[in-house]
Design an enzyme around this catalytic site. Structure first.
Site, PDB file in Angstrom:
ATOM      1  N   GLU A   1       0.836  -1.203   0.000  1.00 39.77           N
ATOM      2  CA  GLU A   1       0.000   0.000   0.000  1.00 39.77           C
ATOM      3  C   GLU A   1       0.872   1.255   0.000  1.00 39.77           C
ATOM      4  O   GLU A   1       2.078   1.199   0.210  1.00 39.77           O
ATOM      5  CB  GLU A   1      -0.889   0.032   1.254  1.00 39.77           C
ATOM      6  CG  GLU A   1      -2.300  -0.514   1.050  1.00 39.77           C
ATOM      7  CD  GLU A   1      -3.222   0.505   0.387  1.00 39.77           C
ATOM      8  OE1 GLU A   1      -2.715   1.539  -0.126  1.00 39.77           O
ATOM      9  OE2 GLU A   1      -4.438   0.272   0.366  1.00 39.77           O
TER      10      GLU A   1
ATOM     11  N   ASP B   1     -10.392   1.942  -3.950  1.00 38.08           N
ATOM     12  CA  ASP B   1      -9.352   1.820  -2.936  1.00 38.08           C
ATOM     13  C   ASP B   1      -8.508   3.099  -2.952  1.00 38.08           C
ATOM     14  O   ASP B   1      -9.054   4.186  -2.963  1.00 38.08           O
ATOM     15  CB  ASP B   1      -8.506   0.561  -3.194  1.00 38.08           C
ATOM     16  CG  ASP B   1      -7.911  -0.011  -1.911  1.00 38.08           C
ATOM     17  OD1 ASP B   1      -7.349   0.768  -1.116  1.00 38.08           O
ATOM     18  OD2 ASP B   1      -7.988  -1.227  -1.706  1.00 38.08           O
TER      19      ASP B   1
END
Length: 302
Positions: A15, A204
């Protein structure tokens, strides 16, 4: 326009990719693996640092290094000193929460969202989206923009800084909001709908390009999507993994889009590329991230 494999390791949940012009490299995190990564895209090996907690996101730090939102607070990371940690601000949530997506606005103020650690139907809608206080403001945190999110995500700012984007990436929400943003005060206006449903997957992490395009990773949709500032879908790039997590522009010309991904379940994968990072040049430049002036935050104890 075809994404190519950029880096692969054993990450479970890659991430928060972030380009550092000073380091001439991308940084990113493996949230569940509690690790920070750095790689310049060359044939050289990537470097990584182990962390004592899950790390949700990172941002550039004025004067070098990074700031990071760990589980119990926001820290300054001194990478030249063995990843020395200094607490900047305690978490604005309980022990059953962790930080998730975050980034600085165009003036360097750090915004970050959170989520409840339970999974599935047990997850509660008490994720917050808030920012650290600036000089003259009370407390380490400013009042939250939202306090009812399941998975705070998708933070981005328009090129002029006057628009803030954010999403809730939980499958039951799966939408993106937009707010007017006061660059002088760091206050956001009332959220309004920007994307009510993606054509594939759920929203996301995100990035904004120099033309104001909003790039959102379609988790469970095997794609990254670009929306115009008016909310019109104008580009869809297929990916070789189902669950992209966040994208970021970087490189010397800011024309490289790096996309992180995650594995479907803890410790398992049906695709050997799950958890890897991919890159492509989409034909538009990104914007440099503004570093956070850490010296402006008082050291506090949780």
């Amino acid at each position: 326009m075809k994404p190519e494999l950029w880096w692969q390791d054993d990450s479970q949940l890659a991430e928060s990719p972030l380009w550092s012009a000073e380091a001439a490299a991308f940084f990113w995190v493996d949230i569940s693996g509690r690790r920070l990564w750095r790689h310049d895209g060359s044939a050289a090996a990537a470097r990584s640092w182990a962390l004592p907690q899950q790390i949700g996101c990172i941002a550039l730090r004025e004067g070098g290094g990074l700031i990071a939102a760990l589980q119990d607070g926001v820290y300054a990371l001194d990478l030249d000193d063995g990843l020395g940690l200094r607490l900047l601000a305690p978490a604005a949530h309980g022990a059953d929460m962790r930080f998730n997506d975050g980034r600085c606005d165009r003036q360097g103020r750090f915004w970050v969202g959170s989520l409840h650690l339970a999974s599935g139907a047990e997850r509660q809608a008490k994720g917050r989206l808030a920012r650290l206080s600036a000089p003259g403001e009370a407390g380490p945190w400013q009042p939250a923009l939202r306090e009812d999110l399941l998975v705070a995500n998708g933070l981005g700012f328009s090129p002029d800084g006057g628009t803030l984007y954010f999403s809730d990436s939980h499958a039951s929400q799966a939408r993106v909001w937009v707010c007017d943003y006061d660059t002088e005060t760091g206050r956001a206006g009332a959220p309004r709908d920007f994307i009510t449903a993606l054509p594939v997957g759920r929203p996301d992490g995100a990035a904004v390009d120099a033309e104001g395009g909003y790039w959102i990773c379609a988790n469970d949709g095997a794609a990254v999507l670009r929306y115009t500032p008016a909310g019109r879908l104008d580009r869809r790039i297929a990916l070789p993994v189902a669950k992209p997590t966040m994208c970021a522009f970087g490189g010397p010309a800011m024309d490289l889009l790096v996309i992180a991904s995650m594995r479907p379940e803890e410790g398992t994968t049906t695709n050997p590329l799950d958890g890897a990072l991919f890159a492509l040049c989409p034909g538009v430049q990104g914007l440099s991230e503004t570093p956070h002036p850490c010296k402006e935050i008082k050291e506090t104890k949780p």
